[in-house]
Design a protein around this motif. Structure first.
Motif, PDB file in Angstrom:
ATOM      1  N   ILE A 205     -61.721 -35.975 -22.619  1.00  0.00           N
ATOM      2  CA  ILE A 205     -63.092 -35.469 -22.608  1.00  0.00           C
ATOM      3  C   ILE A 205     -63.106 -33.971 -22.338  1.00  0.00           C
ATOM      4  O   ILE A 205     -63.643 -33.184 -23.105  1.00  0.00           O
ATOM      5  CB  ILE A 205     -63.934 -36.215 -21.563  1.00  0.00           C
ATOM      6  CG1 ILE A 205     -63.966 -37.710 -21.891  1.00  0.00           C
ATOM      7  CG2 ILE A 205     -65.360 -35.644 -21.510  1.00  0.00           C
ATOM      8  CD1 ILE A 205     -64.636 -38.550 -20.826  1.00  0.00           C
ATOM      9  N   HIS A 206     -62.539 -33.549 -21.212  1.00  0.00           N
ATOM     10  CA  HIS A 206     -62.475 -32.134 -20.863  1.00  0.00           C
ATOM     11  C   HIS A 206     -61.049 -31.689 -21.134  1.00  0.00           C
ATOM     12  O   HIS A 206     -60.136 -32.117 -20.446  1.00  0.00           O
ATOM     13  CB  HIS A 206     -62.831 -31.919 -19.386  1.00  0.00           C
ATOM     14  CG  HIS A 206     -64.118 -32.555 -18.990  1.00  0.00           C
ATOM     15  ND1 HIS A 206     -64.186 -33.771 -18.353  1.00  0.00           N
ATOM     16  CD2 HIS A 206     -65.392 -32.161 -19.164  1.00  0.00           C
ATOM     17  CE1 HIS A 206     -65.439 -34.086 -18.126  1.00  0.00           C
ATOM     18  NE2 HIS A 206     -66.194 -33.118 -18.612  1.00  0.00           N
ATOM     19  N   ASN A 207     -60.904 -30.808 -22.093  1.00  0.00           N
ATOM     20  CA  ASN A 207     -59.549 -30.545 -22.555  1.00  0.00           C
ATOM     21  C   ASN A 207     -59.311 -29.074 -22.853  1.00  0.00           C
ATOM     22  O   ASN A 207     -58.770 -28.704 -23.871  1.00  0.00           O
ATOM     23  CB  ASN A 207     -59.245 -31.371 -23.804  1.00  0.00           C
ATOM     24  CG  ASN A 207     -60.293 -31.189 -24.877  1.00  0.00           C
ATOM     25  OD1 ASN A 207     -61.240 -30.431 -24.714  1.00  0.00           O
ATOM     26  ND2 ASN A 207     -60.121 -31.885 -25.982  1.00  0.00           N
ATOM     27  N   THR A 208     -59.735 -28.216 -21.915  1.00  0.00           N
ATOM     28  CA  THR A 208     -59.584 -26.780 -22.142  1.00  0.00           C
ATOM     29  C   THR A 208     -58.333 -26.213 -21.497  1.00  0.00           C
ATOM     30  O   THR A 208     -58.092 -25.025 -21.556  1.00  0.00           O
ATOM     31  CB  THR A 208     -60.810 -26.038 -21.579  1.00  0.00           C
ATOM     32  OG1 THR A 208     -60.924 -26.336 -20.174  1.00  0.00           O
ATOM     33  CG2 THR A 208     -62.069 -26.471 -22.294  1.00  0.00           C
ATOM     34  N   GLU A 229     -61.248 -30.272 -15.850  1.00  0.00           N
ATOM     35  CA  GLU A 229     -61.934 -30.695 -14.636  1.00  0.00           C
ATOM     36  C   GLU A 229     -60.983 -30.911 -13.468  1.00  0.00           C
ATOM     37  O   GLU A 229     -61.390 -31.361 -12.415  1.00  0.00           O
ATOM     38  CB  GLU A 229     -62.695 -31.995 -14.913  1.00  0.00           C
ATOM     39  CG  GLU A 229     -63.823 -31.849 -15.921  1.00  0.00           C
ATOM     40  CD  GLU A 229     -64.928 -30.941 -15.425  1.00  0.00           C
ATOM     41  OE1 GLU A 229     -65.278 -31.020 -14.225  1.00  0.00           O
ATOM     42  OE2 GLU A 229     -65.439 -30.139 -16.222  1.00  0.00           O
ATOM     43  N   HIS A 230     -59.690 -30.644 -13.665  1.00  0.00           N
ATOM     44  CA  HIS A 230     -58.687 -30.841 -12.612  1.00  0.00           C
ATOM     45  C   HIS A 230     -58.698 -32.273 -12.100  1.00  0.00           C
ATOM     46  O   HIS A 230     -58.711 -32.536 -10.896  1.00  0.00           O
ATOM     47  CB  HIS A 230     -58.921 -29.859 -11.464  1.00  0.00           C
ATOM     48  CG  HIS A 230     -58.886 -28.425 -11.882  1.00  0.00           C
ATOM     49  ND1 HIS A 230     -57.722 -27.781 -12.231  1.00  0.00           N
ATOM     50  CD2 HIS A 230     -59.886 -27.520 -12.046  1.00  0.00           C
ATOM     51  CE1 HIS A 230     -58.005 -26.536 -12.574  1.00  0.00           C
ATOM     52  NE2 HIS A 230     -59.301 -26.353 -12.481  1.00  0.00           N
ATOM     53  N   ASP A 231     -58.698 -33.196 -13.036  1.00  0.00           N
ATOM     54  CA  ASP A 231     -58.672 -34.622 -12.728  1.00  0.00           C
ATOM     55  C   ASP A 231     -57.417 -35.259 -13.306  1.00  0.00           C
ATOM     56  O   ASP A 231     -56.809 -34.741 -14.238  1.00  0.00           O
ATOM     57  CB  ASP A 231     -59.896 -35.333 -13.321  1.00  0.00           C
ATOM     58  CG  ASP A 231     -61.190 -34.948 -12.625  1.00  0.00           C
ATOM     59  OD1 ASP A 231     -61.146 -34.715 -11.408  1.00  0.00           O
ATOM     60  OD2 ASP A 231     -62.233 -34.874 -13.299  1.00  0.00           O
ATOM     61  N   VAL A 232     -57.055 -36.428 -12.761  1.00  0.00           N
ATOM     62  CA  VAL A 232     -55.905 -37.181 -13.241  1.00  0.00           C
ATOM     63  C   VAL A 232     -56.384 -38.528 -13.760  1.00  0.00           C
ATOM     64  O   VAL A 232     -57.158 -39.231 -13.088  1.00  0.00           O
ATOM     65  CB  VAL A 232     -54.860 -37.387 -12.125  1.00  0.00           C
ATOM     66  CG1 VAL A 232     -53.706 -38.266 -12.613  1.00  0.00           C
ATOM     67  CG2 VAL A 232     -54.327 -36.038 -11.651  1.00  0.00           C
ATOM     68  N   ALA A 253     -57.473 -32.459  -8.455  1.00  0.00           N
ATOM     69  CA  ALA A 253     -56.139 -33.055  -8.327  1.00  0.00           C
ATOM     70  C   ALA A 253     -55.204 -32.441  -9.354  1.00  0.00           C
ATOM     71  O   ALA A 253     -55.630 -31.987 -10.417  1.00  0.00           O
ATOM     72  CB  ALA A 253     -56.210 -34.567  -8.511  1.00  0.00           C
ATOM     73  N   GLU A 254     -53.921 -32.459  -9.037  1.00  0.00           N
ATOM     74  CA  GLU A 254     -52.890 -31.941  -9.933  1.00  0.00           C
ATOM     75  C   GLU A 254     -51.804 -33.000 -10.092  1.00  0.00           C
ATOM     76  O   GLU A 254     -51.207 -33.445  -9.103  1.00  0.00           O
ATOM     77  CB  GLU A 254     -52.286 -30.664  -9.376  1.00  0.00           C
ATOM     78  CG  GLU A 254     -51.182 -30.075 -10.233  1.00  0.00           C
ATOM     79  CD  GLU A 254     -50.557 -28.843  -9.606  1.00  0.00           C
ATOM     80  OE1 GLU A 254     -49.540 -28.360 -10.158  1.00  0.00           O
ATOM     81  OE2 GLU A 254     -51.073 -28.359  -8.576  1.00  0.00           O
TER      82      GLU A 254
END
Length: 372
Positions: A205-208, A229-232, A253-254
Motif C-alpha cells: 500500500i505505502h511503497n515510497t 509508513e515504517h511498518d512491518v 518499526a524496522e
C-alpha cells in the motif's frame, strides 16, 4: 532467509532473482563454471569444531589477507561462509585489487573466488549451493547467480529499476522487491510460488521507500518493510494475504529478518528489539538491545547495545532461557544470516588485532565464533 537493506540496491542471503515480468532484462547466457565437488548442507567438519574464534578471511594455508574483508554470512548448517574482500592472496594466482566475493568451505578451509565488485552483501542459499550477488555491469547493475556444485552461472542485467532480493532454501524459493525510478514512486514485491515457481505479486500500500523482503526457507512466508509508513507486514502464500502492521498501530518499526523456519519475525521499535511469534501473534520484547540477526530456528538472537550505529561488541541471546553468551567483546559488525542453526556458529567482521594469534595485517578480517 537472507535479505538486506539500508541501501538502494540490496541483496539478501541465499535468496535471489529478478522479475522478468516487471521490466525488460537482458539475461546473459549461462556460462560453465568450475564445479565445487561435494554437496553442502551437512555440518561435516564444521560440526566438530572446538569452541573459540578463528579467522575465516585467510588463504587455505593460513596466510592472512593483505587487504580488508567485509560483509559476511553463513549457511544454516555452518559449513560455508561468503564474504567480500579486496585481498588478492586468498586464492592462487590472484593478482587483482578489486573487491571480490569469496566462498569458504569451513570444513576444508578452501576458498573459491568470484570476480566482480559486489555492490551489496553477497548471499548463499539455505542449502549452501547457490551464491548470489549484485555487481556493476556496464552502466547498470547485474544480479549474478553461481551454482557451486553444478557449475552454471547466470547474470541478469537490470536497466530500469533497482532491486532488493531474498532467497530461501534454494534457487526456487525467492522474493524480490522492485523499485521503479522517479518520477514513478511505486514498488512491489514478487514471490516465486513454492509449488510452481511462477511469480506472483504481493500488494504494497505505502511503497515510497525500501521494501526489504525476507522470505522463509520454504518460500511460503514473506516479511517485508513498508518503508512509507515504517511498518512491518507478514505475507502468507497459502491465502495470498498480508497481515499487519505486526507491531500494532501508531508505532514505527524496522524489519531485521524473518527466521528461516518462518515462525519468528524480528524487528526494531524504539530502543528495543521485538521477536514476533507468527503462531500466537504475540511478541517477545528484548529491551535495550539492537537485534542484528536471528538463527534459522528463531531461538537465538544476535544483538548489540541499543543505539549502536557502528562496530560494537556482539552478544547471542537464547530467547527461550534468556541467557546471553558473548560472541566478542571487541568492536565488530554483523548483519543478517550470520548465525547458524542452533546458535552454534556466528560470523562477523572486526579490525581488532587480538582475537586470534598472529593477526598482524592491520586489516578488517572475517572471524568465525564457535559457541557450542
Amino acid at each position: 532467509m537472507r535479505g538486506r537493506t539500508n541501501r538502494v540496491t540490496t541483496v539478501r542471503r541465499g535468496r535471489v532473482a529478478l522479475s522478468t515480468a516487471a521490466v525488460v532484462c537482458v539475461v546473459a547466457a549461462a556460462l560453465p563454471g568450475a564445479a565445487w565437488a561435494g554437496p553442502a548442507g551437512g555440518v561435516g567438519g564444521a560440526g566438530v569444531r572446538s569452541a573459540g574464534i578463528e579467522r575465516v578471511s585467510v588463504a587455505a594455508d593460513g596466510t592472512q589477507a593483505n587487504d580488508d574483508s567485509a560483509r559476511v554470512s553463513i549457511t544454516p548448517a555452518g559449513d560455508r561462509a561468503v564474504f567480500t574482500s579486496y585481498a588478492n592472496n586468498l586464492t592462487p594466482g590472484n593478482t587483482g585489487r578489486n573487491d571480490r566475493v569469496f566462498v569458504r568451505d569451513l570444513a576444508t578451509g578452501q576458498n573459491r573466488q568470484f570476480d566482480g565488485y559486489a555492490s551489496a552483501p553477497p548471499m548463499l542459499s539455505g542449502d549452501g549451493q547457490v551464491l548470489a550477488y549484485l555487481a556493476p555491469r556496464f552502466a547498470n547493475t547485474a544480479l549474478y547467480q553461481e551454482h557451486l556444485s553444478r557449475g552454471w552461472t547466470s547474470a541478469y542485467t537490470c536497466s530500469l529499476f533497482t532491486c532488493e532480493a531474498s532467497m530461501g532454501a534454494n534457487e526456487n524459493h525467492q522474493a524480490f522487491s522492485i523499485r521503479f525510478r522517479p518520477p514513478e514512486p511505486n514498488q512491489r514485491v514478487e514471490v516465486r510460488r513454492p509449488d510452481t515457481g511462477a511469480l506472483q505479486t504481493v500488494d504494497i500500500i505505502h511503497n515510497t521507500a525500501a521494501v526489504r523482503p525476507s522470505i522463509s526457507g520454504d518460500g511460503t512466508r514473506l516479511a517485508y518493510q513498508d518503508g512509507g509508513e515504517h511498518d512491518v507486514f507478514l505475507w502468507d502464500w497459502a491465502g495470498n494475504t498480508a497481515a499487519g502492521p505486526i507491531e500494532g498501530p501508531g508505532r514505527a518499526a524496522e524489519l531485521v529478518q524473518l527466521s528461516d523456519d518462518g515462525n519468528k519475525v524480528v524487528y526494531l521499535s524504539g530502543p528495543d528489539t521485538y521477536v514476533h511469534d507468527v503462531a500466537s501473534g504475540t511478541a517477545l520484547v528484548v529491551p535495550g538491545v539492537k537485534g542484528v540477526a536471528v538463527d534459522p530456528t528463531g531461538r537465538y538472537l544476535l544483538h548489540t547495545p541499543s543505539g549502536t550505529t557502528g562496530p560494537a561488541p556482539l552478544t547471542l541471546r537464547d530467547l527461550e532461557t534468556g541467557t546471553d553468551e558473548t560472541v566478542t567483546d571487541r568492536p565488530a559488525t554483523a548483519g543478517i544470516d550470520t548465525v547458524s542453526a542452533g546458535g552454534r556458529h556466528v560470523v562477523f567482521q572486526s579490525t581488532a588485532e587480538d582475537l586470534v594469534p598472529g593477526d598482524t595485517n592491520g586489516k578488517a578480517d572475517i572471524f568465525l565464533r564457535t559457541l557450542r
